[in-house]
Design an enzyme around this catalytic site. Structure first.
Site, mmCIF file in Angstrom:
data_model
loop_
_atom_site.group_PDB
_atom_site.id
_atom_site.type_symbol
_atom_site.label_atom_id
_atom_site.label_comp_id
_atom_site.label_asym_id
_atom_site.label_seq_id
_atom_site.Cartn_x
_atom_site.Cartn_y
_atom_site.Cartn_z
ATOM 1 N N SER A 97 -9.129 0.544 -3.391
ATOM 2 C CA SER A 97 -8.772 -0.091 -2.040
ATOM 3 C C SER A 97 -7.165 -0.473 -1.915
ATOM 4 O O SER A 97 -6.594 0.269 -2.835
ATOM 5 C CB SER A 97 -9.358 -1.640 -1.982
ATOM 6 O OG SER A 97 -8.701 -2.578 -2.954
ATOM 7 N N LYS A 98 -6.628 -0.924 -1.062
ATOM 8 C CA LYS A 98 -5.353 -1.092 -0.909
ATOM 9 C C LYS A 98 -4.624 -1.602 -1.984
ATOM 10 O O LYS A 98 -3.313 -1.308 -2.023
ATOM 11 C CB LYS A 98 -4.976 -2.058 0.328
ATOM 12 C CG LYS A 98 -5.195 -1.254 1.773
ATOM 13 C CD LYS A 98 -4.827 -1.991 2.992
ATOM 14 C CE LYS A 98 -5.176 -1.304 4.159
ATOM 15 N NZ LYS A 98 -4.898 -2.153 5.566
ATOM 16 N N ARG A 99 -5.257 -2.601 -2.735
ATOM 17 C CA ARG A 99 -4.498 -3.311 -3.902
ATOM 18 C C ARG A 99 -4.118 -2.411 -4.798
ATOM 19 O O ARG A 99 -3.332 -2.715 -6.020
ATOM 20 C CB ARG A 99 -5.382 -4.262 -4.578
ATOM 21 C CG ARG A 99 -6.725 -3.920 -5.124
ATOM 22 C CD ARG A 99 -7.430 -5.092 -5.702
ATOM 23 N NE ARG A 99 -8.569 -4.553 -6.290
ATOM 24 C CZ ARG A 99 -9.705 -4.577 -5.769
ATOM 25 N NH1 ARG A 99 -9.810 -4.605 -4.479
ATOM 26 N NH2 ARG A 99 -10.736 -3.974 -6.411
#
Length: 470
Positions: A239-241
């Site tokens: 994910s974006k993290r």
């Protein structure tokens, strides 16, 4: 039979890494079998689909150079076709009108969940419309088989069987007349002659529903292959993290498309212990049965290693257009300086990304007035004035500005002053680059150019004089 695959993203965001890998596998399978690859934009989610997302998908596919043979097709431009097929199914009795209100459906699901049952439509309108008038709003549902099971041989996961009692009569056309995702996919795959569907494992539950609709239409059933998800370094879904997940973010961060494709193909597929694959090798060797059904973990260090490999080993002319983008992005004017092929040769060994390569090359093209503070404090001291003045005079006297001649001038300065090369080299490096690190000094000075080197040496000597006077 001509193999025909498709990549069918929904334009609700950028082209992410998982989607890019699915597109790559689908593209490779078509190319391996001398088949065709279709691009289809599944934009029936009118609220979330945007022109910007469509453009982002196209940008990603084009940057990766995953060329399609047909398309892009847009589902929103095929609504008339979907309505025709729905009408045919109503007439054939494989679909029916459902007048159940949202309130009834919600109450039914709550009751089922309270009993610990799987929520599913109870088929009330499947057999009886007596309570409803013809002018009432309705949806159209597919009449799913009530008995038996759906069995398909997943090319990655093996045989999968799901009982029809697990599947309810899904809606294929909404109250407003718009078609639903699962229905559009079926009609598209049928009309476009798709023989093999390569997609993410999140679609496994959709597959038996789609197979049943295909069979009801008398359409051929494609071969399915469901690819596992990609995890981050921490074992959780990417994910974006975890940093860059958009394909174009990898471009912005300085990765070559060749490196990203090589990394993605190995993220779930292997051929012995081989790590580096050219595109022709991928096409020659790729098969679906060699794709691992276990999830794969993204490893940025390995991607960096591959990217460095491609920066170093691709013909420099292939790398130049991508480096030009980063030079422009960092506002570096390359019109006055060495050819970018030379910069790649000089700095390519030292960097993981083109973004770093551009940043580290600035002193080849632009003059500077400030030195790196730590490097200047350590190396531009009063004791360095004499070596810098002497090496400047030797460099100025050179008639051939070659790496060999420059090296001779530096060595000659050290010999004449009876000091180690470092006593000359380190102040010289800071003087002509502004920093404490660079490739070998002779090559660095060669590409900076004679006039610039001499001017920068004067600047460094002036800096030392001012420092001594303070």
């Amino acid at each position: 039979m001509t193999v025909k695959t498709r990549f069918a993203p929904s334009p609700t965001g950028f082209l992410h890494v998982g989607g890019a890998r699915t597109a790559l596998y689908s593209w490779l399978y078509a190319r391996h079998n001398q088949g065709e690859f279709v691009l289809r934009i599944e934009d029936t989610d009118l609220e979330r689909s945007t022109p910007e997302a469509i453009e982002a998908i196209m940008d990603g596919m084009n940057w990766l150079d995953l060329k399609w043979d047909e398309g892009p097709y847009y589902q929103t431009k095929r609504f008339d076709r979907y309505r025709d097929v729905v009408a045919t199914m109503l007439e054939a009795g494989s679909a029916y009108k459902c007048y159940c209100s949202i309130e009834r459906l919600d109450a039914m699901r709550e009751e089922q969940m309270a009993k610990g049952e799987k929520p599913r439509y109870d088929g009330k309108c499947r057999h009886d419309h007596s309570e409803h008038g013809s002018d009432e709003p309705f949806v159209i549902r597919f009449k799913n088989p009530e008995d038996g099971s759906v069995i398909f041989d997943d090319q990655i996961r093996g045989p999968i069987e799901i009982g029809n009692k697990e599947l309810d009569d899904l809606i294929i056309q909404r109250t407003d007349g718009s078609p639903t995702y699962n229905f559009c996919v079926v009609v598209d795959d049928w009309d476009m002659g798709i023989t093999h569907v390569v997609r993410g494992e999140d679609h496994i539950n959709n597959t038996p529903r789609q197979i049943n609709i295909l069979k009801a239409l008398g359409a051929p059933v494609p071969v399915y292959a469901h690819v596992s998800m990609i995890l981050g370094d921490d074992g959780k879904k990417l994910s974006k993290r975890h940093g860059a997940v958009s394909v174009m973010q990898y471009r912005d961060d300085g990765y070559l498309p060749q490196a990203l494709l090589n990394y993605l193909v190995r993220l779930g597929w292997s051929h012995g212990d081989q790590e580096v694959f050219s595109i022709p090798q991928m096409i020659e060797l790729f098969t679906l049965d060699a794709v691992n059904k276990a999830a794969s973990a993204f490893n940025t260090e390995k991607l960096n290693w591959l990217n460095n490999h491609y920066i170093r080993t691709l013909p420099a002319a292939e790398v130049v257009p991508y480096l030009e983008w980063h030079m422009a992005d960092q506002n570096i004017d390359t019109s006055n300086g060495p050819a970018l092929e030379q910069i790649i040769a000089v700095l390519g060994e030292r960097v993981s990304t083109l973004k770093e390569l551009a940043a580290q090359s600035r002193y080849f093209f632009e003059d500077f007035s400030d030195f790196d503070a730590d490097a200047a404090k350590k190396h531009l001291r009063p004791v360095a004035a004499e070596p810098l003045q002497l090496v400047k005079s030797k460099l100025a006297a050179l008639t051939d500005w070659t790496a060999e001649a420059i090296h001779g001038a530096i060595q000659g300065t050290a010999d004449e002053l009876a000091v180690g090369m470092g006593k000359v080299g380190m102040p010289l490096r800071v003087a002509i680059t502004g920093a404490g690190q660079s490739p070998s000094l002779d090559v660095t000075a060669l590409h900076i150019g004679k006039a610039r080197c001499l001017a920068r040496l004067d600047q460094a000597v002036d800096f030392i004089a001012k420092r001594a006077a303070e």
